[in-house]
Motif scaffolding. Structure first.
Motif, PDB file in Angstrom:
ATOM      1  N   LYS A  66       0.852  -1.185   0.000  1.00 31.72           N
ATOM      2  CA  LYS A  66       0.000   0.000   0.000  1.00 31.72           C
ATOM      3  C   LYS A  66       0.888   1.234   0.000  1.00 31.72           C
ATOM      4  N   ALA A 147      -5.179  -7.896  -6.624  1.00 32.20           N
ATOM      5  CA  ALA A 147      -4.706  -7.287  -5.381  1.00 32.20           C
ATOM      6  C   ALA A 147      -5.092  -5.817  -5.296  1.00 32.20           C
ATOM      7  N   ARG A 149      -7.851  -4.541  -5.885  1.00 29.14           N
ATOM      8  CA  ARG A 149      -9.205  -4.383  -5.343  1.00 29.14           C
ATOM      9  C   ARG A 149      -9.179  -4.151  -3.832  1.00 29.14           C
ATOM     10  N   ASP A 150      -8.077  -4.528  -3.190  1.00 28.22           N
ATOM     11  CA  ASP A 150      -7.940  -4.304  -1.755  1.00 28.22           C
ATOM     12  C   ASP A 150      -6.878  -3.262  -1.435  1.00 28.22           C
ATOM     13  N   PHE A 152      -3.818  -2.886  -2.765  1.00 29.64           N
ATOM     14  CA  PHE A 152      -2.413  -3.263  -2.917  1.00 29.64           C
ATOM     15  C   PHE A 152      -1.967  -3.002  -4.351  1.00 29.64           C
ATOM     16  N   ARG A 210      -8.657 -12.947  -2.965  1.00 35.69           N
ATOM     17  CA  ARG A 210      -8.504 -11.747  -2.151  1.00 35.69           C
ATOM     18  C   ARG A 210      -8.259 -12.059  -0.683  1.00 35.69           C
ATOM     19  N   VAL A 211      -8.939 -13.053  -0.150  1.00 33.95           N
ATOM     20  CA  VAL A 211      -8.741 -13.377   1.268  1.00 33.95           C
ATOM     21  C   VAL A 211      -7.320 -13.854   1.537  1.00 33.95           C
ATOM     22  N   LEU A 213      -4.645 -13.235  -0.225  1.00 35.20           N
ATOM     23  CA  LEU A 213      -3.737 -12.115  -0.461  1.00 35.20           C
ATOM     24  C   LEU A 213      -3.708 -11.176   0.738  1.00 35.20           C
ATOM     25  N   ARG A 214      -4.884 -10.880   1.288  1.00 36.26           N
ATOM     26  CA  ARG A 214      -4.934 -10.018   2.475  1.00 36.26           C
ATOM     27  C   ARG A 214      -4.235 -10.687   3.657  1.00 36.26           C
ATOM     28  N   ARG A 215      -4.442 -11.989   3.810  1.00 31.45           N
ATOM     29  CA  ARG A 215      -3.807 -12.697   4.920  1.00 31.45           C
ATOM     30  C   ARG A 215      -2.291 -12.724   4.751  1.00 31.45           C
ATOM     31  N   ALA A 217      -0.445 -10.489   3.161  1.00 35.24           N
ATOM     32  CA  ALA A 217       0.075  -9.146   3.418  1.00 35.24           C
ATOM     33  C   ALA A 217       0.092  -8.840   4.909  1.00 35.24           C
ATOM     34  N   ASP A 218      -0.951  -9.241   5.613  1.00 30.76           N
ATOM     35  CA  ASP A 218      -1.010  -8.994   7.055  1.00 30.76           C
ATOM     36  C   ASP A 218       0.089  -9.756   7.787  1.00 30.76           C
TER      37      ASP A 218
END
Length: 305
Positions: A66, A147, A149-150, A152, A210-211, A213-215, A217-218
């Motif tokens: 981000k 990515a 869409r969230d 990134f 998406r889920v 990818l978010r996990r 990145a976190d």
């Protein structure tokens, strides 16, 4: 789907978008950039690796980010100050000519190629925009688009941040791999290619990327090595024997050569800041483990041990 580092893909992903398309990132204002740079926390795993009387540093990078992630935190700034050379997976200057020389790779059956093209249209890419790329790189582009869409974007990945920093300071940059080597690594055997492409397209078409990818990145930003190590269990990208073999090929199998080249560069007396994708820091052939086997003292700085 693992995101691969190929800087031409960043250019391919930059285009006009309408409401249903993944939005391109908004660039920060001068004031925002200054505030983010001054307040940047530490993100990502970091190790000090010592041998032969001097130290280098190993940073697990993320190839997307981000806008406010594109600034180094205190620990990474300290590592930068103690090193002289940036070592990365690829030299971006080599990417475009190597891709042109490589060609599109193994052809897909027409129905599968049509599904790939349809997914590119769904991501709002121009017709045929990806057709000159090997199938696995086409999927990487589509993953990068998803990515967005969230929030990134590859433009805010840690690799680009460090390369821009090196360019600004005229710091030497050393590539640990060639694009040809990466293309050979990520290309599945021809008999497994259709199954792997089909699995990745199903994830994209169902919105199931998406889920994870978010996990990912976190976990990366928190330097959560256990979650990163468990990535093949929860990513949805290593569920079949072919997918697991492919993941081992692009991750564990590449680490042996990466470790050898890091060790060889360090042995010349260079003080390196090595930035390699964070998933290479986990698994049975994790880079910190391989470097320890080569005689390095490996000290985790983030997360601290």
């Amino acid at each position: 789907m693992v995101i691969h580092r190929c800087f031409l893909l960043v250019l391919l992903c930059c285009g006009m978008a309408h409401a249903a398309c993944p939005s391109p990132p908004a660039l920060p204002t001068t004031q925002q950039a200054a505030a983010w740079a001054a307040q940047a926390p530490d993100r990502g795993p970091l190790w000090r690796i010592s041998r032969d009387g001097h130290s280098s540093f190993l940073f697990g990078s993320l190839h997307v980010g981000k806008a406010d992630w594109a600034y180094p935190g205190p620990a990474l700034r300290a590592a930068w100050a103690q090193t002289d050379v940036l070592a990365v997976e690829l030299d971006p200057a080599d990417v475009a000519p190597a891709l042109q020389a490589a060609g599109p790779g193994a052809p897909l059956a027409p129905p599968l190629a049509a599904r790939l093209e349809a997914q590119a249209r769904a991501a709002c890419l121009p017709p045929g925009a990806l057709s000159a790329l090997p199938a696995m790189l086409q999927l990487s582009v589509l993953t990068l688009m998803e990515a967005r869409r969230d929030g990134f974007d590859a433009g805010f990945g840690q690799d680009l941040m460090l390369l821009a920093w090196a360019k600004a300071e005229r710091r030497p940059v050393q590539a640990l791999e060639t694009l040809r080597e990466q293309l050979e690594a990520i290309a599945p055997p021809p008999d497994q290619l259709p199954q792997i492409v089909d699995g990745a397209l199903r994830q994209l078409q169902r919105g199931e990327l998406r889920v994870p990818l978010r996990r990912l990145a976190d976990a990366w930003q928190r330097a959560d090595m256990q979650t990163l190590a468990d990535y093949p269990r929860w990513c949805g990208c290593a569920d079949t024997p072919a997918e697991r073999a492919w993941f081992k090929r692009i991750n564990d199998d590449r680490n042996v050569q990466l470790a050898a080249r890091i060790a060889a560069a360090h042995a010349t007396g260079q003080r390196l800041l090595v930035a390699v994708g964070a998933l290479h820091m986990s698994g049975p052939q994790a880079l910190p483990r391989l470097l320890a086997e080569r005689g390095f003292t490996v000290e985790a700085l983030r997360p601290a041990k």
